[in-house]
Design a protein around this motif. Structure first.
Motif, PDB file in Angstrom:
ATOM      1  N   VAL B  19      34.628  35.927  42.919  1.00 15.79           N
ATOM      2  CA  VAL B  19      33.553  36.346  43.794  1.00 15.79           C
ATOM      3  C   VAL B  19      32.386  36.912  42.978  1.00 15.79           C
ATOM      4  CG1 VAL B  19      34.080  38.757  44.272  1.00 15.79           C
ATOM      5  CG2 VAL B  19      33.300  37.284  46.100  1.00 15.79           C
ATOM      6  N   THR B  20      32.629  37.180  41.695  1.00 16.40           N
ATOM      7  CA  THR B  20      31.555  37.805  40.918  1.00 16.40           C
ATOM      8  C   THR B  20      30.294  36.946  40.814  1.00 16.40           C
ATOM      9  OG1 THR B  20      32.726  37.108  38.955  1.00 16.40           O
ATOM     10  CG2 THR B  20      32.880  39.423  39.537  1.00 16.40           C
ATOM     11  N   PRO B  21      30.404  35.628  40.626  1.00 20.29           N
ATOM     12  CA  PRO B  21      29.153  34.854  40.598  1.00 20.29           C
ATOM     13  C   PRO B  21      28.345  35.013  41.879  1.00 20.29           C
ATOM     14  CG  PRO B  21      30.961  33.528  39.815  1.00 20.29           C
ATOM     15  CD  PRO B  21      31.546  34.799  40.306  1.00 20.29           C
ATOM     16  N   MET B  22      29.067  35.074  43.002  1.00 14.63           N
ATOM     17  CA  MET B  22      28.365  35.263  44.272  1.00 14.63           C
ATOM     18  C   MET B  22      27.640  36.601  44.264  1.00 14.63           C
ATOM     19  SD  MET B  22      29.747  32.633  45.731  1.00 14.63           S
ATOM     20  CE  MET B  22      31.208  31.654  45.715  1.00 14.63           C
ATOM     21  N   LEU B  23      28.328  37.589  43.737  1.00 19.56           N
ATOM     22  CA  LEU B  23      27.731  38.918  43.714  1.00 19.56           C
ATOM     23  C   LEU B  23      26.464  38.913  42.879  1.00 19.56           C
ATOM     24  CD1 LEU B  23      30.821  41.241  43.268  1.00 19.56           C
ATOM     25  CD2 LEU B  23      29.570  40.725  45.336  1.00 19.56           C
ATOM     26  N   VAL B  24      26.570  38.244  41.736  1.00 22.55           N
ATOM     27  CA  VAL B  24      25.420  38.246  40.845  1.00 22.55           C
ATOM     28  C   VAL B  24      24.258  37.517  41.488  1.00 22.55           C
ATOM     29  CG1 VAL B  24      24.564  37.428  38.631  1.00 22.55           C
ATOM     30  CG2 VAL B  24      26.842  38.388  38.792  1.00 22.55           C
ATOM     31  N   ARG B  32      25.604  40.808  49.452  1.00 23.19           N
ATOM     32  CA  ARG B  32      26.439  41.112  48.296  1.00 23.19           C
ATOM     33  C   ARG B  32      27.673  41.892  48.717  1.00 23.19           C
ATOM     34  NH1 ARG B  32      23.133  44.767  44.822  1.00 23.19           N
ATOM     35  NH2 ARG B  32      23.960  46.363  46.194  1.00 23.19           N
ATOM     36  N   GLU B  33      27.459  42.907  49.520  1.00 24.80           N
ATOM     37  CA  GLU B  33      28.616  43.713  49.909  1.00 24.80           C
ATOM     38  C   GLU B  33      29.496  42.987  50.900  1.00 24.80           C
ATOM     39  OE1 GLU B  33      26.066  46.905  50.488  1.00 24.80           O
ATOM     40  OE2 GLU B  33      25.892  46.923  48.321  1.00 24.80           O
ATOM     41  N   GLY B  34      28.851  42.066  51.645  1.00 24.00           N
ATOM     42  CA  GLY B  34      29.659  41.223  52.513  1.00 24.00           C
ATOM     43  C   GLY B  34      30.668  40.417  51.697  1.00 24.00           C
ATOM     44  N   TRP B  35      30.173  39.864  50.597  1.00 26.33           N
ATOM     45  CA  TRP B  35      31.077  39.110  49.738  1.00 26.33           C
ATOM     46  C   TRP B  35      32.200  40.002  49.235  1.00 26.33           C
ATOM     47  CZ3 TRP B  35      31.755  34.245  49.542  1.00 26.33           C
ATOM     48  CH2 TRP B  35      30.692  33.361  49.747  1.00 26.33           C
ATOM     49  N   THR B  36      31.851  41.236  48.865  1.00 25.78           N
ATOM     50  CA  THR B  36      32.885  42.139  48.362  1.00 25.78           C
ATOM     51  C   THR B  36      33.966  42.349  49.415  1.00 25.78           C
ATOM     52  OG1 THR B  36      31.046  43.269  47.339  1.00 25.78           O
ATOM     53  CG2 THR B  36      33.185  44.289  47.146  1.00 25.78           C
ATOM     54  N   PHE B  37      33.492  42.542  50.644  1.00 28.44           N
ATOM     55  CA  PHE B  37      34.487  42.757  51.705  1.00 28.44           C
ATOM     56  C   PHE B  37      35.358  41.545  51.904  1.00 28.44           C
ATOM     57  CE2 PHE B  37      32.016  46.424  53.360  1.00 28.44           C
ATOM     58  CZ  PHE B  37      33.086  47.289  53.400  1.00 28.44           C
ATOM     59  N   VAL B  38      34.707  40.393  51.902  1.00 31.17           N
ATOM     60  CA  VAL B  38      35.479  39.163  52.099  1.00 31.17           C
ATOM     61  C   VAL B  38      36.571  39.078  51.045  1.00 31.17           C
ATOM     62  CG1 VAL B  38      35.349  36.658  51.956  1.00 31.17           C
ATOM     63  CG2 VAL B  38      33.612  37.929  53.209  1.00 31.17           C
ATOM     64  N   THR B  95      37.764  51.994  49.255  1.00 32.83           N
ATOM     65  CA  THR B  95      36.812  52.422  48.243  1.00 32.83           C
ATOM     66  C   THR B  95      35.509  51.655  48.353  1.00 32.83           C
ATOM     67  OG1 THR B  95      38.746  52.601  46.883  1.00 32.83           O
ATOM     68  CG2 THR B  95      36.664  53.043  45.830  1.00 32.83           C
ATOM     69  N   THR B  96      35.610  50.386  48.723  1.00 30.66           N
ATOM     70  CA  THR B  96      34.388  49.611  48.872  1.00 30.66           C
ATOM     71  C   THR B  96      33.493  50.237  49.934  1.00 30.66           C
ATOM     72  OG1 THR B  96      35.694  47.678  48.384  1.00 30.66           O
ATOM     73  CG2 THR B  96      33.492  47.304  49.207  1.00 30.66           C
ATOM     74  N   PHE B 115      29.148  46.560  41.382  1.00 33.31           N
ATOM     75  CA  PHE B 115      30.122  45.867  42.234  1.00 33.31           C
ATOM     76  C   PHE B 115      30.830  44.750  41.477  1.00 33.31           C
ATOM     77  CE2 PHE B 115      27.748  47.909  45.688  1.00 33.31           C
ATOM     78  CZ  PHE B 115      28.815  48.434  46.387  1.00 33.31           C
ATOM     79  N   CYS B 116      30.100  44.108  40.595  1.00 35.21           N
ATOM     80  CA  CYS B 116      30.733  43.057  39.802  1.00 35.21           C
ATOM     81  C   CYS B 116      31.902  43.591  39.007  1.00 35.21           C
ATOM     82  CB  CYS B 116      29.730  42.494  38.808  1.00 35.21           C
ATOM     83  SG  CYS B 116      28.770  41.213  39.467  1.00 35.21           S
ATOM     84  N   PHE B 117      31.621  44.607  38.228  1.00 36.16           N
ATOM     85  CA  PHE B 117      32.694  45.097  37.362  1.00 36.16           C
ATOM     86  C   PHE B 117      33.802  45.740  38.167  1.00 36.16           C
ATOM     87  CE2 PHE B 117      29.456  44.553  34.129  1.00 36.16           C
ATOM     88  CZ  PHE B 117      30.201  43.876  33.202  1.00 36.16           C
ATOM     89  N   PHE B 118      33.421  46.272  39.320  1.00 35.77           N
ATOM     90  CA  PHE B 118      34.434  46.789  40.223  1.00 35.77           C
ATOM     91  C   PHE B 118      35.411  45.675  40.588  1.00 35.77           C
ATOM     92  CE2 PHE B 118      35.954  49.397  43.590  1.00 35.77           C
ATOM     93  CZ  PHE B 118      35.522  50.669  43.276  1.00 35.77           C
ATOM     94  N   ALA B 119      34.836  44.543  40.944  1.00 41.99           N
ATOM     95  CA  ALA B 119      35.678  43.418  41.341  1.00 41.99           C
ATOM     96  C   ALA B 119      36.544  42.950  40.183  1.00 41.99           C
ATOM     97  CB  ALA B 119      34.795  42.277  41.825  1.00 41.99           C
TER      98      ALA B 119
END
Lengths: 131, 486, 92, 275, 81, 186, 107, 496
Positions: B19-24, B32-38, B95-96, B115-119
């Motif tokens: 998911v990191t490329p999406m975040l970037v 961006r945060e939607g992707w994190t949740f997904v 945490t997210t 968020f990237c490094f978090f992931a």
């Protein structure tokens, strides 16, 4: 000691090649001038060529060109009559490489001189350090 | 024991990595945060989907590539790993949510990077949980170290950078200098690195070798914070609070503890340790850490620093539990991972919420804060109960098992250590709570007006506090997993 | 006859030593050039002598010819140096 | 540095002396070097290639691959000198000098002025000195003979010492001699830079191309016997001709490289004034 | 091979080599290096290596000393050792 | 030497265009070729078609490349005569050479050599006008007793280094006359 | 025949010797050029002539050609030697070397 | 055609070199397509060759149709098949990546540059593939001469460092030549396999011993092994980026290959390790090389120079691994040739991109690069991880084998040195990451700091770089296959 002398005499070519090579090596390490180093390098290379050519020498043999003419295969050739041609071939290559290296080294020297206006290594280093 | 081959473990690891490329690439923060949740939910779903199989006693295996003869990059999901994975993937979601509140609340910079490094860190954590051999574990362990470094040094100022350096030096230095050679020696001695219940050693090795190896491995996983490799932890508290929360209460330190436990149970094996009487060494090491850390915690004024030293002590509980080498102790240690995670994350969330709302960091500045932030401070109270090990919180169970373990192992000194440390815990937590609520109006530093942190911050800490209590009533899942892991 | 050639060559080698003395000691570069040039002319003779000693003079004569043709290029080059860079010692 | 050099030299020398004690005696006809491989070459050279000069057959056929790279080395050296030194274009000097050929009058022009294109004037440079009459005439008369001799050496590498390399060097030296005795400009008129730079790779390509031709004809690289079908001769003669083609390539490459290196070094890459 | 001549020339070669390194003038060194090449050429023809001797004759006499002189011409003759 | 621009342009008057490729131009090529081929035969010593054809190619190549070096001007009239006369001059030169060498050898081995020699530089002007003549004269001077040509200019100004008074005195003398005979107009 | 060859060879060697010694003995660069330029040329010439004659002993076309080649060498030496001598002396003049005159110290 | 692959491998680049050289005078734009085509053919041929070797075993190619030992032969076995693929692909990737920087740095000499470039590749491929000891020398010189030229084209100090390299390289090559001469005088042969066959009765001969040591010293000089490394850092630092990113990954590695070839094929492990008791000394030298390389790298404030010292340390890895004298160590050394070539390529390409955009590579120039060139720096992270030895990048696995070899040989010093250098690499690279990432930093929380605009290098430079980064990870993941199918067969059975 008594048996040492024949050994020394029997291989004097090898001793001389070592001497020459060491002269070249010493010049390359110790000389301060870049062109002198190149001269040393050439001496070093020639020493090796001398070594190889010494390998090719054979007692009672003539130069490695057939006495028979070109073309026809008249007579059987006796290997013992001719010098070993292989080192000669190798050394032709080595001489060529030597000339090529010489050219490149001199070209580099020219570049260095145009930049630092001197060929003495310590002066060049001093200039670099000063900057 | 049955084994199933399935790609699920790999997927679980890769989800947050992919998911990191999406975040970037996403320009809009909401997207961006939607992707994190997904990703978080998919991950939780994948992990959860494996739970039934694990509860039936099967193991799920997936080999990626055989990189060295006899050693592959391989995933194996067993009960213990599942326990850890479940905890961390659940807490990630929480945490997210919290991060969003915290980061937006403080208008932090470089949120994408965060968020990237978090992931990536989460991927590594799951990877550690599911790794089937020491090499895979080491791989994800290192990945975690490097992924958390930008998080630690997030603020980019001089202090953050020096802490980051310290963090990296301790963690990576210890792992390269101790774990790697130890691992190689193991490989050289046995030709394999696969975890197994019996351990990989034949038992013919000399006692001294084993002792050295054990110390190298236990200390080398410096994330476990066993003294003398602990001082990175307080330093790393300069990170944003959600990072401290997730990574220093859940992911990073627990990965350390988890790795130590894996080594003790999977590489050496309980039996071998017991036979060679090596557990005691670890026991005393852990006990020393527990007491010292608690004592230091008493003297800390920074809230997060106090929590950090508390963490150091609590981590050693986990190690201590396993090092007792008694079944109850092992179960206690393992469940403590989960229980402590919920408790400590609540505490960190609270600290963060306080910082977001008031900008205060030190305990001495928090007199009377309960009046202003009642929800937060109640949650804080629940969290501290859990950490101390009092009912009605999940922490009670783990401590209970630990105490039983000491009895089972006839380790009376350890019992004393446990109890006294509980007292110390109480001694450094209760004053905070006390001063927050019960103080004279003159002493109070805050107005008597409820003004909580943003809702994104408060909701998570309520959830985790609730979780802590829920674990007291429904601890069976984790207990079951811990028993299965034995 | 071979012996005559052999000793002539040895004698030539001795003459080379004499020329070499000038080449090494020679106070100026030009003296060295004279010495080297003298060595060159002796080499020409010596090459033919060696050819005769090997009894393959038809082979050695080519070398000798090449040598005689090219021998003076270096001397010419060095003299061109003085054409363009005046002064015995270099500008420092 | 001198002390270190001396120590290294002495150690190396002592080591070499130590090792040389195990050598076969000098000029021993029974040494491995003289008895293992070389008899093959001596006895079969005539049979295989009909080349009486064993060195040539060995150089261009048995070990032709070495020689190909040897030529490449030379080409590389020329190219390196070119790439290091050559200053193309450069800025126009403040003043330029022209010389009237017939009268020897030198004209100095300021920057920007041009002289009309004419054969009477030649461009000279500030270091220019008139070529010495004796040297100029002597060399002028010798150069064609040197060139012929160079070609002869290339052509007769089969039966007498010499071959592509030596002949090439002699040819190159003849042009260098021209540059020394007259002027670099004169030599450049004989051999323009572009001609040199293109002939040089062509020379090596002749070598490599001969080998590749054999490869295309279905045998191994440099196996000249395949040329028999092209040249309509028997394989042995084909080898001999193959060697000859190769020697021509070597000759061209070496000649041009020597000129190239000399031009670049003697003019420091500016090509306006030589030695 | 004729060892008497061989030995004589070998000695000369060594002396020339040392000399060309000791000369305190690069042009002189270049010229002496030319002499070194001549002697090497002789040495090889004595040992029967005609092709090598030929190469050395053409290279040493025709090319390499010219290169040296050209390089010295473009740089400097000065040297401290 | 350094004239201004105006003046030099003056030199560049439109001259009658030379016949660029007059038939005469091929004579130098041809003669060079023949000379070269003779030399080739001498060098080669092989008279089979293969080597002969190689010779033809090589000689053509050399003629093409360098004929202008041997014959700078395409006018060949009388060159052959001059060459033959030049050949006749050679024996005399050889004898002179002998004498000169004996003289110098005498000097060399004389124990009191330092007293005998008295180097000096002599200057004189020669009446020779052809380039080749000057060069021949200069080289002859160099080869003959005790004298070396130091410098020649195109106008015929000679500078000669003489080792002693005796060898310097006779110049230009007999030698110049002989050479002038060789190179006189046909 | 042999005797003729020997005479030529030895006289050649004699001149070469004279040349070498002359180079050593003469006081300055200009005067050294005299033996170097002249004696060496003649010495080479004579010695080569002798050797060419010797080569003709076993007469054949090849031997004749070889001898002619040696003569060719002589011609080249004959042309090249004065040129080289002149080049050196010219260099000396350009370098500004003053000739030695009587009574000076030798250089 | 497939039986002609070994010849194609060398002939295609050689002929195209001449074509490029001519094209440079006719039409400059032709150069680049020719070189890419030629290198693609080479990559294709080398992969084909490796597959053939995997399928049928050793491929022998007789040049000129003469069987060895009379003629020169090419031997392609598992060892050089692998190295061939590496050399060819590194060269191809690099030339694509270097195009822009060549156009920027010396637009007028692009043609000669490409010629030298491909000649160098020819030389290196030839070194790898040849089975003749003397032929190797000639090719060595080609690679060296082109190297001098390429390296000297750089900044103003480049000619001096290049000249130093020339001196050292010539001594090295001459020593090698001398060693071959020593072998020739006692065996009479030049063919490697033939020499190996003739040598066993002569193992006690002092000449063979000397030959071995001299060859080794020569090769060490060329690869800049520790006491002889002084030329390398300057030479590589001052070169142009296109040249250094070709030479730094390949030349030293190919020299290590030559050393391994000498040990394994010519002298055989029995002689090298059993008859001679030099292992310990050499491994200790390697230890010093690694430690010194790491420490000297630590002292540099200049990215490229730092990397060159890392190259010195990596050479210590390989030499030490090869000289441990056991299977694992040798495997590690061979594997590290592959890995180190790739990771050095990666980091040097990064430097190339940085130079292209920022015009400098001192630490001060690197500030804020992560924002400016995210892809480049991402690849840099992968390369750095590989050098540090973090799994799953390939650097870890070769280090793994090396340490296993050290353990099996009982050489704990070597192990400690490897670990020490990993630690130092962590410090080195994270220092750079910090600078690239966090500087210029602000002490307040920096929200209002305007982010620098992204300014990535052109696509032709980034794409090859990313490919290399991916390869680094893929090679790491497939290490097992590489070892089991290729390297295992490259090491003779005799070596335990």
């Amino acid at each position: 000691m008594a048996e040492l002398i024949p050994t020394i005499i029997a291989k004097y070519n090898y001793w001389i090649y070592i001497t020459l090579m060491m002269i070249g090596l010493y010049a390359m390490i110790a000389k301060n001038n870049l062109v002198k180093k190149i001269v040393g390098m050439n001496i070093f290379q020639t020493a090796i060529i001398l070594y190889y050519v010494s390998i090719g020498v054979k007692k009672g043999a003539t130069i490695p060109i057939s006495t028979g003419g070109h073309g026809a295969v008249h007579e059987a050739v006796h290997a013992a009559d001719y010098l070993n041609p292989l080192p000669h071939v190798l050394m032709l290559t080595a001489i060529v490489v030597g000339v090529a290296t010489l050219g490149v080294a001199l070209a580099l020297c020219l570049r260095i001189y145009s930049r630092y206006n001197t060929l003495e290594e310590d002066e060049i280093l001093a200039q670099i350090r000063k900057k | 024991m049955e084994t199933i081959t399935s790609i699920k473990p790999l997927l679980a690891v890769l989800v947050s990595l992919l998911v990191t490329p999406m975040l970037v690439s996403s320009r809009n923060p909401n997207v961006r945060e939607g992707w994190t949740f997904v990703a978080a939910f998919i991950k939780l779903a994948i992990v959860a989907s494996m739970v039934p199989a694990i509860l039936q006693g099967t193991e799920i295996v997936y080999t990626v590539a055989e990189v060295l003869p006899g050693v592959a990059i391989k995933f194996k999901v067993d009960a213990f790993g599942m326990l850890f994975a479940l905890v961390s993937s659940t807490l990630w979601i929480v945490t997210t949510i919290y991060s969003i509140g915290y980061m937006r609340g403080l208008h932090e910079h470089s949120q994408t990077r965060y968020f990237c490094f978090f992931a990536i860190a989460l991927s590594a954590t799951i990877g550690v949980a599911f790794s089937a051999n020491l090499l895979t574990l080491y791989l994800f362990y290192e990945m975690l170290s490097f992924a958390t470094y930008p998080l630690v040094a997030h603020h980019q100022d001089q202090e953050a950078r020096s802490s980051g350096r310290k963090y990296l030096l301790y963690i990576v230095g210890a792992s390269i200098a101790l774990v790697l050679p130890a691992m190689l020696i193991c490989y050289n001695l046995t030709g394999t690195l696969e975890f197994s219940k019996q351990g990989i050693f034949t038992g013919t090795e000399s006692h001294a070798t084993m002792l050295v190896l054990l110390l190298m491995l236990v200390l080398g996983f410096a994330k476990a914070g066993i003294m003398p490799f602990h001082s990175w932890l307080p330093a790393a508290m300069v990170a944003p609070t959600p990072v401290s929360a997730l990574l220093h209460a859940v992911a990073v330190v627990k990965v350390g503890a988890f790795s130590v436990l894996r080594v003790l149970t999977g590489v050496f094996g309980i039996d071998l340790l017991a036979r060679l009487n090596l557990g005691t060494v670890i026991c005393y090491l852990a006990a020393f850490t527990v007491i010292t850390a608690s004592l230091i915690a008493l003297s800390q004024d920074g809230l997060k620093r106090r929590l950090a030293f508390s963490t150091i002590g609590q981590l050693s509980y986990i190690v201590l539990g396993v090092a007792l080498l008694s079944p109850k102790g092992v179960i206690g240690g393992m469940t403590h991972i989960a229980m402590h995670a919920f408790g400590k994350i609540t505490l960190f969330f609270c600290a963060g919420a306080i910082f977001v709302a008031t900008g205060k960091k030190n305990i001495s500045e928090m007199v009377g804060i309960g009046r202003r932030m009642p929800v937060t401070m109640v949650a804080f109270f629940i969290g501290s109960l859990s950490v101390i090990g009092l009912p009605p919180t999940g922490g009670f169970f783990s401590k209970w098992y630990l105490v039983q373990g000491t009895l089972q192992a006839d380790q009376w000194p350890m019992l004393v250590v446990l109890l006294s440390s509980s007292l110390l815990n109480a001694a450094y937590f209760f004053p905070i709570v006390y001063k927050a609520f019960f103080c004279t109006p003159e002493e109070a530093m805050f107005e008597n007006r409820v003004e909580e942190a943003p809702i994104w911050c408060v909701v998570p800490l309520v959830i985790t506090a609730a979780g802590t209590i829920a674990l007291f009533f429904y601890p069976s899942l984790f207990l079951k997993l811990a028993e299965l892991a034995m | 006859m071979d012996n005559i050639f052999l000793y002539s060559s040895l004698y030539l080698a001795f003459l080379m030593v004499l020329s070499l003395y000038r080449a090494i000691v020679g106070p100026s570069v030009l003296d060295r050039m004279i010495g080297v040039n003298a060595i060159g002319s002796k080499t020409t003779v010596m090459l033919i002598l060696i050819g005769l000693l090997y009894q393959r003079v038809d082979m050695f004569v080519d070398i000798c010819l090449a040598y005689a043709m090219l021998n003076f290029i270096a001397v010419l080059a060095a003299s061109r140096y003085f054409h363009k860079r005046k002064g015995l010692s270099d500008e420092i | 540095m001198k002390i270190i050099g001396l120590i290294i030299t002495i150690i190396t020398g002592a080591f070499l002396v130590y090792a040389a004690a195990d050598f076969p005696a000098w000029a021993d006809p029974n040494s491995p070097a003289s008895t293992y491989l070389s008899p093959y070459f001596i006895e079969n050279s005539m049979k295989d290639t009909s080349v009486p000069n064993f060195v040539t057959s060995l150089l261009a056929d048995y070990r032709g691959f070495d020689t190909m790279f040897e030529t490449t080395v030379i080409f590389t050296a020329g190219l390196v000198c070119f790439i290091l030194l050559r200053i193309s274009g450069g800025k126009e000097p403040e003043t330029s000098h022209y010389r009237h050929v017939l009268t020897g009058v030198t004209v100095t022009l300021k920057k920007g002025h041009k002289i009309p294109e004419s054969e009477d004037f030649e461009r000279i440079d500030d270091l220019w000195t008139p070529p010495d009459l004796i040297i100029k005439t002597g060399c002028r008369l010798m150069i064609p003979f040197i060139q012929l001799f160079g070609l002869y050496v290339i052509a007769h590498g089969h039966s007498s010492p010499g071959g592509g390399f030596q002949g090439g060097v002699i040819l190159g030296a003849s042009i260098i001699l021209l540059a020394i005795s007259h002027d670099l400009r004169t030599a450049l008129e004989k051999m323009r830079e572009k001609v040199v730079a293109i002939l040089c790779p062509i020379g090596v390509s002749i070598y490599a191309g001969t080998g590749a031709l054999c490869l295309l004809l279905g045998v191994n690289f440099l196996d000249y016997s395949a040329l028999a079908s092209v040249l309509h001769v028997d394989p042995i003669a084909a080898r001999s001709h193959g060697i000859f083609m190769v020697e021509i390539g070597v000759g061209i490459a070496v000649m041009t490289t020597m000129i190239w290196i000399y031009n670049n070094i003697s003019s420091a890459g500016k090509y306006n004034q030589g030695l | 091979m004729f060892w008497q001549i061989d030995l004589a020339i070998l000695t000369l070669v060594v002396v020339t080599a040392v000399a060309s390194l000791m000369v305190k003038d690069l042009l002189g060194a270049a010229i002496l290096f030319g002499a070194y090449s001549f002697l090497m050429c002789l040495l090889w023809s004595i040992m029967g290596a005609v092709d090598v001797a030929f190469t050395e004759a053409s290279v040493g006499a025709g090319v390499s000393s010219v290169f040296f002189v050209a390089a010295v011409f473009r740089t400097s003759r000065r040297t401290k050792d | 030497m350094h004239t201004n621009e105006e003046k030099n342009l003056h030199h560049n008057q439109p001259e009658p265009a030379q016949t660029a490729r007059s038939p005469l131009c091929f004579f130098p090529l041809l003669i060079t070729f023949i000379m070269m081929f003779g030399l080739w035969l001498l060098l080669s010593g092989k008279f089979d078609p293969f080597h002969l054809s190689l010779g033809v190619i090589s000689c053509a190549l050399v003629a093409f490349l360098s004929s202008d070096l041997l014959f700078p001007s395409p006018i060949l009239k009388g060159k052959l005569t001059v060459f033959l006369r030049w050949l006749c001059y050679l024996p005399w030169l050889t004898i002179e050479l002998f004498k000169a060498n004996l003289h110098v050898a005498y000097l060399v081995f004389h124990p009191r050599m330092m007293d005998l020699i008295d180097p000096r530089i002599i200057k004189f002007k020669s009446t020779l006008d052809s380039e080749l003549g000057l060069v021949t004269f200069a080289n002859s001077i160099t080869l003959t007793p005790g004298t070396i040509t130091v410098n020649v200019s195109l106008d015929g100004d000679f500078k000669v280094h003489a080792i002693d008074r005796a060898s310097g005195d006779p110049l230009p003398g007999e030698m110049e006359i002989k050479i002038a005979k060789v190179f006189r107009k046909v | 025949m042999d005797i003729l060859v020997c005479i030529l060879l030895f006289s050649g060697l004699f001149f070469l010797t004279a040349g070498s010694i002359g180079i050593l003995r003469f006081p300055d660069f200009y005067s050294r050029l005299h033996p170097a330029g002249k004696l060496d040329t003649l010495g080479t010439l004579l010695a080569l002539l002798g050797l060419a004659l010797f080569n003709l002993q076993h007469f054949s076309l090849g031997a004749l050609l070889t001898s002619l080649k040696i003569m060719l060498i002589i011609i080249f030496v004959f042309v090249a030697s004065p040129t080289a001598t002149h080049a050196i002396v010219d260099a000396g003049v350009r370098a500004g070397l003053a000739p030695w005159t009587k009574g000076e110290k030798r250089r | 055609m497939s039986q002609q692959y070994p010849a194609l491998l060398v002939i295609v680049p050689l002929l195209s070199a001449f074509a490029i050289s001519i094209a440079g005078w006719v039409n400059k734009r032709l150069c680049f397509p020719i070189i890419v085509t030629a290198l693609s053919v080479v990559v294709y041929a080398s992969i084909g060759l490796l597959l053939t070797v995997l399928e049928k075993g050793v491929v022998i190619y007789h040049l000129g149709g003469w069987p060895p030992p009379v003629g020169i032969a090419y031997y392609v076995d598992h060892l050089n098949g692998l190295v061939l693929v590496v050399v060819a692909s590194v060269a191809l990737l690099n030339v694509i990546a270097a195009k822009k920087s060549i156009e920027q740095e010396f637009p007028d000499k692009a043609g000669p540059f490409y010629t030298l470039y491909i000649l160098m590749v020819t030389g290196l491929l030839g070194i790898v593939v040849t089975g003749d000891a003397f032929n190797l020398y000639v090719l060595l010189e080609i690679a060296a001469l082109t190297g001098y030229g390429l390296l000297a084209m750089g900044e103003e100090r480049a000619p001096l460092s290049s000249l130093n390299y020339l001196y050292m390289g010539t001594i090295g090559a001459c020593f090698y030549l001398l060693g071959v001469g020593y072998l020739y005088i006692v065996t009479g042969s030049l063919n490697m396999v033939d020499i190996a066959r003739l040598l066993p009765p002569l193992y006690q001969s002092r000449a063979v011993l000397a030959a071995f040591i001299i060859c080794m010293v020569g090769v060490w000089l060329k690869m800049a092994f520790f006491p002889l490394h002084s030329w390398l850092p300057n030479a590589y630092t001052h070169a142009t980026s296109a040249a250094s990113s070709l030479i730094a990954p390949l030349v030293t590695k190919v020299m290590v290959y030559v050393m391994i070839r000498l040990i394994l094929t010519i002298f055989t492990p029995e002689f090298a390790f059993a008859t001679l008791a030099l292992n310990n000394i050499v491994v200790w030298l390697a230890v010093i090389a690694i430690v010194m390389g790491a420490i000297l790298a630590l002292a540099e404030r200049n990215l490229k120079k730092m990397l060159t010292f890392i190259v010195v340390a990596e050479i210590g890895y390989m030499v030490g691994g090869a000289w441990l004298g056991n299977r694992a160590g040798m495997t590690g050394a061979i594997l590290h040739i592959v890995n180190d070539a790739l990771m050095t390529l990666c980091v040097f390409l990064v430097v190339g991109n940085i130079v292209y955009k920022v015009k400098g590579y001192a630490f001060e120039n690197l500030q804020g690069l992560f924002r400016k060139m995210p892809f480049t720096m991402g690849a840099f992270v992968v390369g750095a991880m590989s050098i540090i030895g973090v799994p799953p990048t390939c650097g870890f696995f070769s280090k793994w084998y090396l340490i296993v070899g050290a353990l099996q040989a009982g050489h704990y010093g070597f192990m400690a040195a490897l670990i020490f250098s990993s630690l130092v690499s962590v410090v080195l690279f994270f220092r750079i990451f910090e600078i690239c990432y966090y500087e210029p930093f602000s002490d307040h929380h920096g929200h209002d700091q305007p982010p620098e605009p992204m300014d990535e290098a052109p696509l032709t430079m980034v794409v090859p770089l990313l490919i290399v980064a991916v390869i680094l990870i893929l090679v790491g993941l497939y290490t097992g296959d590489i070892v089991n199918h290729i390297i295992k067969f490259a090491i003779p059975e005799g070596l335990v």
